[in-house]
Design an enzyme around this catalytic site. Structure first.
Site, short mmCIF file in Angstrom:
data_model
loop_
_atom_site.label_atom_id
_atom_site.label_comp_id
_atom_site.label_asym_id
_atom_site.label_seq_id
_atom_site.Cartn_x
_atom_site.Cartn_y
_atom_site.Cartn_z
N GLU A 149 -5.92 39.37 1.47
CA GLU A 149 -7.25 38.84 1.78
C GLU A 149 -8.27 39.21 0.70
O GLU A 149 -9.26 39.89 0.96
CB GLU A 149 -7.70 39.34 3.16
N GLU A 179 -0.24 35.34 8.14
CA GLU A 179 -0.81 36.06 9.29
C GLU A 179 -1.39 35.05 10.27
O GLU A 179 -2.13 34.15 9.87
CB GLU A 179 -1.95 36.99 8.87
#
Ligand code: BG6
Length: 496
Positions: A204, A393
């Site tokens: 991220e 995810e």
């Protein structure tokens, strides 16, 4: 329903939330080791000490500071006696890896996303030589995966930076981190050649804008430092891609982006503009790392803010020539924005979630569980860059109940996953998206990154551990374990 034959079904974890083994086998301290636990309403904290005065204290992790200094003057992040740090044992993959890999093998996983603990390999971050014991641990892990035909997907840095790099260099705002990361990445890529085919450089990467301590080991929270931190990570990533293209062309390096579609609460054009700007705040990171260049809208933003990057022409050649091979992303739901705060009220969930959307359900932590978001995300990201994408995810946090007979009836999770898998199926079969795989988040229960809690569970496997660090660490299969096993066995055809 039909998913491609080579579709990489699996699950995902991260060392700082799962591995434990704190300081075992020569491991150094990472920034994430200084995070206390918290809850839905109380922020996790980063603990610090002032080496001159001996004073200690803590600051909320979700620091939205008035000042640019995350810690008080002269303070450094540190481990303080008497505090509880969930990462130190987490759910103890370090000592349970054989059992855990057997469990995911039983489910039929094709891929297992895990992160390597950077400070287990280079304890101070700038060491000249790696820690052999740390390297050996991951050798054992990857050998175990191989036994079950599971392809590891390795994140090189998942919300952690060796603390030495923060203390000595201020973290990723210093260009020297590019070299330290390159040394780390090339060391492990060489070592595990033949065992690991897929890597992600930074988890991220766009979280740099919101939580720069987690994403970049920064304690200087100025816009200048965050911009430089991201730039240095982009260049470091490109160098890793270059290394693989030149030496290991079969190894693929992906970008990892936190992504969620942004909806407008009203059809007011001002809301559309707001949604565009919110999306750009995320997408520019992929424009650079996967697309290969800084978009003009970001350069204008830097100009307005007076940000000047410490860069050189070779950086931009590297970014263009060695952009990521594929784009992976996390996607848990959507966010909804509006300029009309008065009609929408305040959002729940966390700081990036915007206002409450009356059309989608939320879980106990206020996260919008919106299955359509996967199809939308896949379309936006695939057709913007035309590179393979991978959902690394997705999942739902829930305070699961372990019954007396050690069963867990998590039909809410099955329901969530069923709808999300249907959404992926649409993206592949209706829209033609090239989706490489799906690794559901937290496949074996682990510590929540946002709250530091154990009670916010995502897994197919329940781990007996609570928010005070008590429990046997025993593993128990939830109902979703058997369901996901069937989904994989039928290539997503049987979702009942
Ligand atoms: C992602 C992170 O943002 O969300 C994970 O990459 C994290 O590390 C996951 O655990 C879920 O968030 P949380 O706060 O529920 O753990």
């Amino acid at each position: 329903m039909s998913f491609p034959k080579d579709f990489l079904w699996g699950g995902a974890t991260a060392a700082n939330q799962y591995e434990g083994g704190y300081l075992e086998g020569g491991k150094g301290i990472n920034t994430s080791d200084t995070l206390t636990n918290g809850s839905h309403t109380v922020s996790r904290r980063v603990t610090w000490k002032n080496p001159e005065t001996g004073e200690t204290g803590s600051v909320p992790m979700f620091f939205m500071g008035q000042s640019e200094h995350f810690l008080p003057e002269g303070a450094i992040p540190a481990i303080i006696e008497g505090e509880y740090y969930p990462s130190h044992i987490a759910t103890d993959f370090y000592h349970h890896y054989k059992e855990d890999i057997a469990l995911i093998g039983e489910m039929g996983f094709k891929a297992f996303r895990l992160s390597m603990n950077w400070a287990r390999i280079f304890p101070n971050g700038d060491d000249e030589f790696p820690n052999e014991e740390g390297l050996k641990f991951y050798d054992d892990v990857f050998d175990e995966c191989k036994k079950y035909g599971i392809e590891p997907l390795v994140t090189l840095s998942h919300y952690e930076t060796p603390i030495g790099l923060t203390i000595k260099y201020g973290g990723w705002k210093d260009r020297r981190c590019i070299d330290f990361f390159e040394r780390y990445a090339t060391t492990v890529i060489k070592r595990y050649a033949g065992k690991v085919k897929y890597y992600l450089t930074f988890n991220e990467i766009n979280i740099m804008s919101m939580m720069p301590y987690m994403a970049g080991g920064l304690i200087d929270f100025s816009n200048q430092a965050k911009a430089q931190g991201a730039h240095n990570q982009f260049v470091a990533s490109a160098k890793v891609v270059k290394f693989c293209h030149e030496n290991y062309p079969d190894i693929k390096i992906g970008q990892m982006l936190a992504y969620g579609p942004v909806y407008t609460y009203t059809c007011d054009p001002a809301d559309q503009i707001l949604a565009l700007e919110r999306s750009q705040e995320t997408l520019w990171y992929a424009d650079v790392q996967t697309g290969g260049h800084y978009p003009e809208y970001k350069l204008k933003d830097y100009e307005r803010k007076g940000i000047h990057l410490d860069d050189c022409p070779e950086d931009y050649e590297l970014l263009e020539k060695y952009s990521a091979d594929f784009l992976s992303f996390s996607c848990y739901g959507s966010s909804t924005v509006t300029t009309h705060k008065d009609i929408a009220g305040n959002g729940e969930g966390n700081f990036i979630m915007g206002v409450k959307n009356p059309y989608v359900k939320t879980n106990a932590w206020g996260w919008a569980t919106d299955p359509a978001c996967l199809r939308l995300a896949c379309n936006t990201l695939y057709y913007r860059y035309n590179k393979p994408i991978w959902i690394v995810e997705n999942g739902i946090g829930w305070n699961d109940e372990l019954e007396a007979d050690h069963t867990v009836h998590d039909d809410y999770r099955i329901d969530y996953l069923r709808q999300n898998i249907q959404s992926m199926d649409d993206a592949i079969n209706k829209d033609g998206v090239n989706l490489m795989g799906y690794t559901m988040w937290g496949c074996i229960d682990l510590v929540s990154a946002g709250t530091g809690e154990m009670r916010k569970r995502y897994g197919f496997v329940y781990v007996d551990r609570d928010d005070e660090g008590k429990g046997t660490l025993n593993r128990y299969k939830k109902d979703s374990f058997y369901w996901y096993k069937k989904v994989i066995a039928t290539q997503g055809e049987d979702l009942d």
